[in-house]
Design a protein around this motif. Structure first.
Motif, PDB file in Angstrom:
ATOM      1  N   UNK A  17       0.672  -1.269   0.138  1.00 16.53           N
ATOM      2  CA  UNK A  17       0.031  -0.024  -0.100  1.00 16.53           C
ATOM      3  C   UNK A  17       0.779   1.242   0.050  1.00 16.53           C
ATOM      4  N   UNK A  18       1.867   1.200   0.832  1.00 15.13           N
ATOM      5  CA  UNK A  18       2.941   2.370   0.753  1.00 15.13           C
ATOM      6  C   UNK A  18       3.520   2.744  -0.508  1.00 15.13           C
ATOM      7  N   UNK A  19       3.900   1.500  -1.227  1.00 11.60           N
ATOM      8  CA  UNK A  19       4.555   1.677  -2.710  1.00 11.60           C
ATOM      9  C   UNK A  19       3.424   2.469  -3.733  1.00 11.60           C
ATOM     10  N   UNK A  20       2.151   2.399  -3.374  1.00 11.40           N
ATOM     11  CA  UNK A  20       1.184   2.787  -4.546  1.00 11.40           C
ATOM     12  C   UNK A  20       0.991   4.222  -4.525  1.00 11.40           C
ATOM     13  N   UNK A  21       1.430   4.807  -5.814  1.00 13.58           N
ATOM     14  CA  UNK A  21       1.630   6.349  -5.795  1.00 13.58           C
ATOM     15  C   UNK A  21       0.362   7.128  -6.121  1.00 13.58           C
ATOM     16  N   UNK A  22      -0.630   6.207  -7.160  1.00 16.65           N
ATOM     17  CA  UNK A  22      -1.876   6.790  -7.415  1.00 16.65           C
ATOM     18  C   UNK A  22      -3.028   6.174  -6.663  1.00 16.65           C
ATOM     19  N   UNK A  23      -4.009   6.951  -6.368  1.00 18.08           N
ATOM     20  CA  UNK A  23      -5.311   6.434  -5.493  1.00 18.08           C
ATOM     21  C   UNK A  23      -6.145   6.109  -6.467  1.00 18.08           C
ATOM     22  N   UNK A  24      -5.975   4.827  -6.906  1.00 21.47           N
ATOM     23  CA  UNK A  24      -6.966   4.079  -7.986  1.00 21.47           C
ATOM     24  C   UNK A  24      -7.590   2.991  -7.130  1.00 21.47           C
ATOM     25  N   UNK A  25      -8.429   2.314  -7.961  1.00 17.53           N
ATOM     26  CA  UNK A  25      -9.066   0.968  -7.493  1.00 17.53           C
ATOM     27  C   UNK A  25      -8.209   0.186  -6.565  1.00 17.53           C
ATOM     28  N   UNK A  26      -7.058  -0.360  -7.141  1.00 20.41           N
ATOM     29  CA  UNK A  26      -5.996  -1.069  -6.436  1.00 20.41           C
ATOM     30  C   UNK A  26      -5.809  -0.528  -4.936  1.00 20.41           C
ATOM     31  N   UNK A  27      -5.432   0.879  -4.865  1.00 14.21           N
ATOM     32  CA  UNK A  27      -5.128   1.721  -3.659  1.00 14.21           C
ATOM     33  C   UNK A  27      -6.238   1.545  -2.812  1.00 14.21           C
ATOM     34  N   UNK A  28      -7.620   1.740  -3.205  1.00 18.88           N
ATOM     35  CA  UNK A  28      -8.582   1.724  -2.501  1.00 18.88           C
ATOM     36  C   UNK A  28      -9.118   0.254  -1.953  1.00 18.88           C
ATOM     37  N   UNK A  29      -8.781  -0.794  -2.712  1.00 20.28           N
ATOM     38  CA  UNK A  29      -8.873  -2.106  -2.177  1.00 20.28           C
ATOM     39  C   UNK A  29      -7.933  -2.317  -1.154  1.00 20.28           C
ATOM     40  N   UNK A  30      -6.689  -1.970  -1.351  1.00 20.23           N
ATOM     41  CA  UNK A  30      -5.615  -2.366  -0.319  1.00 20.23           C
ATOM     42  C   UNK A  30      -6.264  -1.487   1.036  1.00 20.23           C
TER      43      UNK A  30
END
Length: 274
Positions: free
Chosen positions: A54-67
């Protein structure tokens, strides 16, 4: 081990590397003395992997929301002790703080103490964000005075009685309540929930919704406790909003609990037959 865990929580807002280092040592010691059993270790490895991802995801998309949703569920599960394999240390069992107090027990909860670490991976501003202070600083005095006033109102409502205590386990209670209860709950309800709702709906709705959910979290204690827990949630929520710091709302939360223990029946008044 428990002091290392408390120190790691204390440093989390100020020195992240030192905090994580102390947490790693505490986890190793907990595994050695079987406070953490294999189920908890496996769960924490999984939670840690998701948090790192989660800390490595830079953009707040579907993947970030799921995490984030997954980590939030894990935090709630830790609070409710739903994850197996945590052998939390019981400090006292069914002890009465005073003759009119109901018996209660408390633990050093390793699982609940991990909540701030989990949620920090979701929300970098979990512990510190810009303050929205009152126009007049005297409102802080009103906020502080509202705590004993609320306890007196609870006494008039029949939930408490005035009863002075200085129990021999006071030090252990203070350690557990400050780090393993108040800080964990404030990270979840104010640092995360109130902040996220405020981002979407504004500060007033964030304050109200977080306070109501905090009250409902005490449903097992009955409707009177839900009502007063909601009111305390408003107090803690204002402390967080005005300061922008989870540690400020944590200290207010802890001060309220300590005031309750020292001067009133704790956790509630035990009605005597007849």
């Amino acid at each position: 081990m428990w002091y290392l865990l408390a120190a790691s929580l204390l440093l989390l807002s100020f020195h992240r590397r030192a905090s994580l280092g102390l947490l790693a040592i505490a986890l190793v010691l907990a595994a050695i003395d079987e406070t953490l059993q294999w189920q908890a270790i496996a769960a924490l490895v999984g939670i840690g992997a998701v948090a790192l991802w989660q800390t490595k995801i830079k953009e707040r998309g579907t993947t970030a929301l799921a995490g984030e949703a997954l980590l939030l569920l894990c935090a709630v599960a830790l609070m409710l002790h739903f994850i197996p394999g945590f052998n939390n240390l019981k400090i006292i069992s069914a002890i009465k703080a005073g003759p009119e107090s109901a018996p209660f027990s408390f633990y050093y909860n390793f699982d609940k103490a991990l909540i701030p670490f989990v949620l920090l991976a979701c929300l970098p501003t979990l512990l510190k964000r810009p303050a929205v202070g009152p126009k007049n600083r005297l409102w802080w005095l009103v906020l502080i005075l509202s705590m004993p006033l609320l306890l007196l109102v609870a006494t008039l409502a029949g939930g408490l009685r005035v009863e002075l205590h200085q129990p021999e386990w006071l030090g252990a209670f203070m350690l557990a309540n400050l780090f393993f209860v108040s800080f964990a709950e404030e990270a979840l309800f104010r640092g995360y929930l109130q902040q996220r709702v405020s981002q979407k709906l504004g500060n007033l709705w964030g304050l109200l919704i977080a306070a109501v959910i905090f009250g409902l979290a005490h449903l097992a204690g009955g409707p009177l406790l839900v009502f007063f827990a909601t009111l305390t949630g408003l107090i803690y929520g204002l402390a967080w909003l005005w300061s922008g710091r989870v540690w400020v709302s944590t200290l207010v939360h802890f001060a309220f609990n300590l005031l309750h223990l020292l001067f009133f029946t704790y956790p509630v008044w035990q009605h005597q037959p007849g």
